[in-house]
Design a protein around this motif. Structure first.
Motif, PDB file in Angstrom:
ATOM      1  N   LEU A   1       3.809  14.640  -8.996  1.00 50.46           N
ATOM      2  CA  LEU A   1       3.641  13.585  -8.000  1.00 50.46           C
ATOM      3  C   LEU A   1       3.152  12.322  -8.691  1.00 50.46           C
ATOM      4  O   LEU A   1       2.092  12.317  -9.314  1.00 50.46           O
ATOM      5  CB  LEU A   1       2.631  14.021  -6.927  1.00 50.46           C
ATOM      6  CG  LEU A   1       2.147  12.944  -5.952  1.00 50.46           C
ATOM      7  CD1 LEU A   1       3.304  12.404  -5.112  1.00 50.46           C
ATOM      8  CD2 LEU A   1       1.038  13.490  -5.054  1.00 50.46           C
ATOM      9  N   VAL A   2       3.934  11.241  -8.579  1.00 47.23           N
ATOM     10  CA  VAL A   2       3.564   9.960  -9.172  1.00 47.23           C
ATOM     11  C   VAL A   2       3.643   8.882  -8.092  1.00 47.23           C
ATOM     12  O   VAL A   2       4.694   8.672  -7.478  1.00 47.23           O
ATOM     13  CB  VAL A   2       4.494   9.580 -10.340  1.00 47.23           C
ATOM     14  CG1 VAL A   2       4.152   8.182 -10.865  1.00 47.23           C
ATOM     15  CG2 VAL A   2       4.382  10.605 -11.460  1.00 47.23           C
ATOM     16  N   ALA A   3       2.518   8.211  -7.839  1.00 46.37           N
ATOM     17  CA  ALA A   3       2.471   7.101  -6.891  1.00 46.37           C
ATOM     18  C   ALA A   3       1.775   5.926  -7.561  1.00 46.37           C
ATOM     19  O   ALA A   3       0.673   6.077  -8.091  1.00 46.37           O
ATOM     20  CB  ALA A   3       1.732   7.501  -5.620  1.00 46.37           C
TER      21      ALA A   3
ATOM     22  N   GLY B   1       0.932  14.616 -12.688  1.00 43.77           N
ATOM     23  CA  GLY B   1       1.291  13.307 -12.157  1.00 43.77           C
ATOM     24  C   GLY B   1       0.130  12.349 -12.119  1.00 43.77           C
ATOM     25  O   GLY B   1      -0.841  12.472 -12.874  1.00 43.77           O
ATOM     26  N   SER B   2       0.198  11.386 -11.182  1.00 41.57           N
ATOM     27  CA  SER B   2      -0.836  10.352 -11.132  1.00 41.57           C
ATOM     28  C   SER B   2      -0.799   9.598  -9.817  1.00 41.57           C
ATOM     29  O   SER B   2       0.234   9.513  -9.142  1.00 41.57           O
ATOM     30  CB  SER B   2      -0.636   9.358 -12.285  1.00 41.57           C
ATOM     31  OG  SER B   2       0.635   8.731 -12.189  1.00 41.57           O
TER      32      SER B   2
ATOM     33  N   ARG C   1       0.827  -1.198   0.000  1.00 38.08           N
ATOM     34  CA  ARG C   1       0.000   0.000   0.000  1.00 38.08           C
ATOM     35  C   ARG C   1       0.862   1.248   0.000  1.00 38.08           C
ATOM     36  O   ARG C   1       2.029   1.213   0.372  1.00 38.08           O
ATOM     37  CB  ARG C   1      -0.925   0.006   1.221  1.00 38.08           C
ATOM     38  CG  ARG C   1      -1.898  -1.166   1.246  1.00 38.08           C
ATOM     39  CD  ARG C   1      -2.741  -1.139   2.511  1.00 38.08           C
ATOM     40  NE  ARG C   1      -3.739  -2.208   2.502  1.00 38.08           N
ATOM     41  CZ  ARG C   1      -4.621  -2.398   3.468  1.00 38.08           C
ATOM     42  NH1 ARG C   1      -4.642  -1.599   4.530  1.00 38.08           N
ATOM     43  NH2 ARG C   1      -5.500  -3.388   3.380  1.00 38.08           N
ATOM     44  N   ILE C   2       0.243   2.370  -0.395  1.00 45.01           N
ATOM     45  CA  ILE C   2       0.912   3.664  -0.372  1.00 45.01           C
ATOM     46  C   ILE C   2       0.072   4.620   0.462  1.00 45.01           C
ATOM     47  O   ILE C   2      -1.129   4.786   0.217  1.00 45.01           O
ATOM     48  CB  ILE C   2       1.100   4.222  -1.796  1.00 45.01           C
ATOM     49  CG1 ILE C   2       2.010   3.296  -2.604  1.00 45.01           C
ATOM     50  CG2 ILE C   2       1.675   5.634  -1.745  1.00 45.01           C
ATOM     51  CD1 ILE C   2       2.205   3.731  -4.049  1.00 45.01           C
ATOM     52  N   TYR C   3       0.707   5.244   1.453  1.00 43.13           N
ATOM     53  CA  TYR C   3       0.046   6.215   2.319  1.00 43.13           C
ATOM     54  C   TYR C   3       0.762   7.559   2.175  1.00 43.13           C
ATOM     55  O   TYR C   3       1.982   7.652   2.383  1.00 43.13           O
ATOM     56  CB  TYR C   3       0.078   5.764   3.778  1.00 43.13           C
ATOM     57  CG  TYR C   3      -0.755   4.532   4.059  1.00 43.13           C
ATOM     58  CD1 TYR C   3      -2.104   4.644   4.387  1.00 43.13           C
ATOM     59  CD2 TYR C   3      -0.185   3.260   3.989  1.00 43.13           C
ATOM     60  CE1 TYR C   3      -2.873   3.520   4.642  1.00 43.13           C
ATOM     61  CE2 TYR C   3      -0.948   2.122   4.246  1.00 43.13           C
ATOM     62  CZ  TYR C   3      -2.285   2.258   4.566  1.00 43.13           C
ATOM     63  OH  TYR C   3      -3.049   1.137   4.809  1.00 43.13           O
ATOM     64  N   LEU C   4       0.010   8.594   1.834  1.00 40.60           N
ATOM     65  CA  LEU C   4       0.555   9.930   1.638  1.00 40.60           C
ATOM     66  C   LEU C   4      -0.175  10.896   2.555  1.00 40.60           C
ATOM     67  O   LEU C   4      -1.396  11.022   2.478  1.00 40.60           O
ATOM     68  CB  LEU C   4       0.386  10.368   0.181  1.00 40.60           C
ATOM     69  CG  LEU C   4       0.848   9.383  -0.910  1.00 40.60           C
ATOM     70  CD1 LEU C   4       0.447   9.907  -2.280  1.00 40.60           C
ATOM     71  CD2 LEU C   4       2.344   9.160  -0.827  1.00 40.60           C
TER      72      LEU C   4
END
Length: 301
Positions: A209-211, A228-229, A198-201
């Motif tokens: 910004l690319v995640a 970004g995306s 998972r990714i938490y921002l």
């Protein structure tokens, strides 16, 4: 002829001996590092300080080592390696060496060691104290923690999570297996990638910004987006954007619903929307192959 009761009694004695040895190992009993023997140890393998100036290039290339980066006020890099073990294991840890380079320091594994854990736990950690403007390139098989940096950070783990806090510069964080967590991160270009996690921002902003996650949800709070995306191949997306965002976002899910609150949006068909974030000059994408997408407005970062 040996009776059945005698055989069973012998087996019970052996099992009790094994259990007793394991219990002794896990409570600190025994110090032998031999194969199959109980081991309990803790030591500092490396402790060196290098005078580098305020903006050194620090390259770390180690095996399964937990790397922690902190910032200090002196123009130097302090490297501390610690090893701790409890339980049944064999072998020895891979040695780590630190060397001065023309523009900073390099820390690397020698590849000459190997530890096999049968029962218990083994921890290998590397702690760096660097100037806030140090340029870091980290590669490890373990976890990465970094905080307080004011220059670009490149961090890659082959099998561990990445946690970055209080970072004001560009960032390139990637892991093959593990979550990526960014808190209070601002820069021109921020990349966060995980193949399985998972990714938490939280309070993250960038001109680009690319995640991306191949398998895992993306959760963002207080995101400033321009270009970004945020994309995942398998998982939901839950994100709040600040009023300071400036992008037109194309939002799409292959299997789920799209919900938008606080921003103007238009339907583009089934499970597709165009969302205007602020003036809408940048180009942004939010998508998932499986899961719902929720977009709300958050506070400025």
């Amino acid at each position: 002829m040996i009776s059945r009761s005698t055989v069973l009694g012998g087996l019970i004695v052996v099992e009790l001996a094994i259990v007793g040895a394991a219990a002794s190992a896990l409570t600190g009993g025994g110090t032998s590092p031999q194969y199959g023997a109980p081991t309990s140890m803790g030591s500092t393998q490396l402790d060196r300080t290098f005078i580098t100036g305020p903006a050194p290039r620090v390259v770390v290339d180690v095996q399964d080592v937990h790397v922690t980066v902190e910032t200090g006020g002196s123009p130097s890099v302090h490297v501390v390696e610690t090893v701790s073990a409890r339980g049944f294991m064999s072998g020895k840890p891979d040695a780590v060496v630190a060397e001065q380079t023309p523009d900073g320091i390099r820390v690397r594994s020698t590849g000459e060691g190997s530890v096999h854990v049968m029962l218990g736990e083994f921890n290998h950690e590397l702690r760096l104290v660097v100037p806030a403007t140090a340029r870091l390139e980290l590669a490890t098989g373990g976890r990465i923690d970094a905080a307080g940096l004011r220059a670009k950070l490149v961090a890659h783990s082959s099998d561990g999570s990445i946690h970055v806090r209080d970072h004001q510069a560009d960032l390139d964080a990637s892991t093959d297996s593990g979550r990526v967590e960014l808190v209070d991160v601002q820069g021109k270009a921020i990349d966060a990638t995980t193949r399985d996690g998972r990714i938490y921002l939280t309070r993250v902003g960038a001109d680009r910004l690319v995640a991306h996650s191949d398998s895992g949800r993306i959760v963002g709070a207080g995101i400033r987006a321009v270009d970004g995306s945020l994309t995942t191949a398998d998982g939901r997306v839950i994100v709040s954007f600040t009023p300071g965002s400036d992008a037109t976002a194309q939002v799409h899910t292959d299997d789920g619903e799209v919900s938008v609150a606080g921003f103007s949006s238009t339907d583009d068909g089934a499970s597709k929307r165009t969302v205007r974030l602020g003036p809408g000059r940048g180009h942004f994408e939010i998508s998932t192959a499986s899961g719902p997408i929720t977009i709300t407005q958050g506070a400025n970062v």
